[in-house]
Design an enzyme around this catalytic site. Structure first.
Site, PDB file in Angstrom:
ATOM      1  N   LYS A  21       0.842  -1.204   0.000  1.00 48.59           N
ATOM      2  CA  LYS A  21       0.000   0.000   0.000  1.00 48.59           C
ATOM      3  C   LYS A  21       0.878   1.254   0.000  1.00 48.59           C
ATOM      4  CE  LYS A  21      -3.180   2.493   3.155  1.00 48.59           C
ATOM      5  NZ  LYS A  21      -4.108   2.355   4.294  1.00 48.59           N
ATOM      6  N   ASP A  37      -2.455   9.914   4.288  1.00 50.62           N
ATOM      7  CA  ASP A  37      -3.847   9.519   4.520  1.00 50.62           C
ATOM      8  C   ASP A  37      -4.507  10.503   5.483  1.00 50.62           C
ATOM      9  OD1 ASP A  37      -6.273   8.300   4.840  1.00 50.62           O
ATOM     10  OD2 ASP A  37      -5.522   6.550   5.930  1.00 50.62           O
ATOM     11  N   LYS A  76      -9.664  12.464   9.190  1.00 46.65           N
ATOM     12  CA  LYS A  76      -9.210  11.899  10.462  1.00 46.65           C
ATOM     13  C   LYS A  76      -9.111  12.998  11.513  1.00 46.65           C
ATOM     14  CE  LYS A  76      -6.291   8.104   8.769  1.00 46.65           C
ATOM     15  NZ  LYS A  76      -7.020   7.010   9.436  1.00 46.65           N
ATOM     16  N   ASP A 130       1.789   6.061   5.676  1.00 49.80           N
ATOM     17  CA  ASP A 130       0.777   5.115   5.190  1.00 49.80           C
ATOM     18  C   ASP A 130       1.202   4.463   3.865  1.00 49.80           C
ATOM     19  OD1 ASP A 130      -1.569   3.805   5.845  1.00 49.80           O
ATOM     20  OD2 ASP A 130      -2.862   5.204   4.784  1.00 49.80           O
ATOM     21  N   ASP A 166     -12.104   7.146   4.428  1.00 46.02           N
ATOM     22  CA  ASP A 166     -10.877   6.809   5.158  1.00 46.02           C
ATOM     23  C   ASP A 166     -10.505   5.336   4.982  1.00 46.02           C
ATOM     24  OD1 ASP A 166      -8.680   7.199   6.712  1.00 46.02           O
ATOM     25  OD2 ASP A 166      -9.757   7.269   8.633  1.00 46.02           O
ATOM     26  N   GLU A 188      -9.444   3.952   2.421  1.00 44.38           N
ATOM     27  CA  GLU A 188      -8.889   4.110   1.068  1.00 44.38           C
ATOM     28  C   GLU A 188      -7.899   3.005   0.701  1.00 44.38           C
ATOM     29  OE1 GLU A 188      -7.596   5.406   3.682  1.00 44.38           O
ATOM     30  OE2 GLU A 188      -5.506   4.857   3.354  1.00 44.38           O
ATOM     31  N   ARG A 208      -7.901  -0.262   1.033  1.00 46.94           N
ATOM     32  CA  ARG A 208      -8.445  -1.435   0.345  1.00 46.94           C
ATOM     33  C   ARG A 208      -8.848  -1.086  -1.080  1.00 46.94           C
ATOM     34  NH1 ARG A 208     -12.969  -1.985   4.888  1.00 46.94           N
ATOM     35  NH2 ARG A 208     -11.294  -1.017   6.043  1.00 46.94           N
TER      36      ARG A 208
HETATM   37  N1  BES Z   1      -4.147   3.959   7.192  1.00 51.44           N
HETATM   38  C1  BES Z   1      -5.286   3.677   7.981  1.00 51.44           C
HETATM   39  C2  BES Z   1      -5.042   2.579   9.007  1.00 51.44           C
HETATM   40  C3  BES Z   1      -4.027   2.860  10.071  1.00 51.44           C
HETATM   41  C4  BES Z   1      -4.416   3.344  11.285  1.00 51.44           C
HETATM   42  C5  BES Z   1      -2.686   2.600   9.870  1.00 51.44           C
HETATM   43  C6  BES Z   1      -3.498   3.592  12.265  1.00 51.44           C
HETATM   44  C7  BES Z   1      -1.752   2.835  10.855  1.00 51.44           C
HETATM   45  C8  BES Z   1      -2.160   3.334  12.062  1.00 51.44           C
HETATM   46  C9  BES Z   1      -6.446   3.241   7.099  1.00 51.44           C
HETATM   47  O1  BES Z   1      -6.487   3.821   5.857  1.00 51.44           O
HETATM   48  C10 BES Z   1      -7.711   3.647   7.792  1.00 51.44           C
HETATM   49  O2  BES Z   1      -7.922   4.800   7.939  1.00 51.44           O
HETATM   50  N2  BES Z   1      -8.510   2.660   8.187  1.00 51.44           N
HETATM   51  C11 BES Z   1      -9.744   2.910   8.850  1.00 51.44           C
HETATM   52  C12 BES Z   1     -10.803   2.040   8.212  1.00 51.44           C
HETATM   53  C13 BES Z   1     -12.199   2.385   8.640  1.00 51.44           C
HETATM   54  C14 BES Z   1     -12.573   3.763   8.146  1.00 51.44           C
HETATM   55  C15 BES Z   1     -13.138   1.353   8.122  1.00 51.44           C
HETATM   56  C16 BES Z   1      -9.571   2.564  10.322  1.00 51.44           C
HETATM   57  O3  BES Z   1      -8.848   1.604  10.631  1.00 51.44           O
HETATM   58  O4  BES Z   1     -10.097   3.277  11.151  1.00 51.44           O
HETATM   59 ZN    ZN Z   2      -4.684   4.454   5.121  1.00 47.30          ZN
HETATM   60 MN    MN Z   3      -7.529   5.679   5.877  1.00 43.57          MN
END
Ligand code: BES
Ligand code: ZN
Ligand code: MN
Length: 501
Positions: free
Chosen positions: A267, A272, A279, A290, A349, A351, A353
């Protein structure tokens, strides 16, 4: 720091300090005659009386400054029966950090001191060299140097007893060097501020790394992504002034050009922000990292080329900036994935996947793969479930799971299996599109993995590694400073080296 190899008897060992890993309850000079010969004053050194050899213990002993070895730094390994590769890594790392703090320019590590430990000589050698280089790594500073900081150690010499060289000693040293170089590259990339690393700049960097290491590198720009139908990756990048890229790296050594490749997908979200589903600002800065998965894959491919691994390996890096600009994707939008499925966007958020699913489809469409492994900072839920030391491992292929866990375990990168629980797939049903890309918070890491699995054909050997949580550390440890860890590089190098069959 340069890594040297010395094939000299103990009398000729020289350097500012001799690094001596030692087990609990064992007297150094008695347990190692070679060391006794190199530093005869050790047997009467009063400082050794206080040294118990406990895991993590350090003792600095001074001899006569004109002796070939004027100092010995004893580092504890704990009891011999429990001293494994992880203890050796920690001991060497904390030893090297200590040497740096003291400003020692040169360090000698006698290989004989590792020879009697469990884990195999060559392997402990590789781990020691790698640990030394990882411990001293600092991401490129964007501030002026501190004039009061002591200079970095100039070299570490691994001293072999010429009468008792391990067969594969030199190669093991080299492997340790390559692995550390790659982990440190991945750390540097993930530490890079987002304003200095866009998808296009990451692509330029990948091209440079490829050129320097003999990899083939192809970069698809936004127009080509459009033509290839990577609508999900494009949707992620829509809200940013900086357009997405798909970077393709290939290691195809002579005679293996037509082989079914192992494909790694990382990825590459260069920042992000969460997009319109912004966020919270606390810790948002960490989202410059990220693209850790992409950094891991790029670094792995470079190391695989440096090692000359006799296997075809590919790396795919879907890169985009997730920003809330005026053209950003919106919750409720429906976009088209590379396999032709329509995807309903619920939370902008999620993104990662979206970027990943298109890359997975692209990989299956263009190559007849032997295995497909993605590595992604995908879900906060995975970090919550497994904590800061374990990465999530999702696969229906037990033998691939074992391969990955073994490849990681020997390098201190641990994975814990999480389920691809099919009944949860109904969560991803959409009223308006073929699939919806987010489920509820509960089971978040599993839902994300199931979304990715939707894009992988059943006959493809696939594993998904969720490294959110292990890709970054807020606490400095012996092997890693605060910031990106480079977790996954050594797993993938070992996996490529050992194969997946
Ligand atoms: N990049 C984040 C996940 C992440 C969080 C990586 C903390 C490293 C540290 C990912 O893109 C994300 O934001 N995921 C969301 C998904 C949700 C919106 C379904 C999450 O984990 O909150
Ligand atoms: Zn992310
Ligand atoms: Mn995200």
């Amino acid at each position: 720091m340069e890594i040297r190899v010395q094939n000299l008897g103990p009398e000729q060992w020289h350097g500012d300090v001799l690094l001596a890993p030692a087990c609990k309850g064992e007297s150094l000079p008695q347990s190692c005659p070679a060391l006794d010969r190199a530093a005869p004053w050790l047997s009467v050194a009063p400082g050794l009386r206080d040294f118990a050899g406990k895991d993590g213990e350090l003792a600095l002993l001074h001899g006569h400054p004109e002796l070939a070895v004027p100092r010995v730094l004893a580092v504890g390994l704990g009891s011999r029966s429990q001293a494994d590769a992880a203890c050796v890594r920690r001991a060497v790392a904390s030893g090297l950090r200590f040497c740096r703090k003291k400003g020692y320019a040169s360090v000698v590590l006698p290989e004989v001191l590792l020879a009697g430990l469990c884990g195999g000589r060559e392997r402990l050698l590789e781990e020691s060299v790698c640990a030394a280089l990882l411990a001293l790594h600092r991401p490129a500073l964007l501030k002026k140097p501190d004039p009061d900081e002591p200079a970095e150690p100039q070299w570490l010499a691994v001293a072999f007893d010429p009468a008792d060289m391990p067969r594969d000693g030199q190669a093991a040293v080299r492997r340790g060097e390559h692995a550390a170089w790659a982990v440190n590259l991945a750390r540097d990339l993930a530490a890079m501020p987002a304003n200095r690393l866009s998808p296009a700049l990451l692509a330029e960097r990948a091209q440079r790394v490829a050129r320097e290491n003999g990899l083939i590198c192809t970069v698809l720009d936004a127009a080509e992504l459009e033509r290839e139908g990577l609508g999900c990756l494009l949707a992620v990048g829509q809200g940013s002034a900086r357009a997405p890229r798909l970077i393709v790296l290939e290691h195809a050594p002579t005679g293996h050009e037509e082989e079914r490749p192992i494909v790694f997908v990382g990825k590459g979200i260069t920042f992000d922000s969460g997009g319109l589903c912004l966020k919270p600002s606390a810790n948002m800065a960490q989202m410059k990292g990220d693209m850790a998965g992409a950094a891991v894959v790029l670094a792995t491919l470079a190391a695989v080329a440096k090692e000359g691994i006799a296997r075809r390996v590919l790396g795919l890096l879907p890169c985009a900036d997730n920003m809330p600009g005026g053209a950003a994707m919106r919750p409720g939008d429906v976009v088209c994935a590379a396999n032709g499925d329509s995807v309903e966007i619920v939370n902008t958020d999620a993104e990662g996947r979206l970027a990943l699913c298109d890359a997975l489809v692209y990989a299956q469409k263009h190559w007849n793969l032997s295995a497909l492994v993605d590595i992604v900072t995908l879900t906060g839920a995975c970090a919550v479930a497994l904590g800061p030391e374990l990465a999530g491992l999702f696969t229906d292929d037990n033998s691939l799971a074992e391969r990955i866990r073994a490849a990681g375990g020997s390098a201190g990168e641990e994975y814990w299996p999480l389920p691809l629980w099919k009944p949860y797939a109904k969560i991803l049903k959409s009223e308006v599109a073929d699939i919806c890309h987010t489920g509820p918070r509960e089971g978040g890491a599993i839902n994300a993995a199931l979304f990715l699995q939707h894009f992988v054909r059943e006959d493809v050997r696939w594993a998904h590694l969720d490294i959110a949580g292990v890709d970054w550390t807020d606490k400095a440890e012996s092997l890693t400073g605060v910031g990106p860890t480079g977790f996954g590089v050594r797993t993938l190098i070992n996996l490529a080296a050992g194969g997946v069959e």
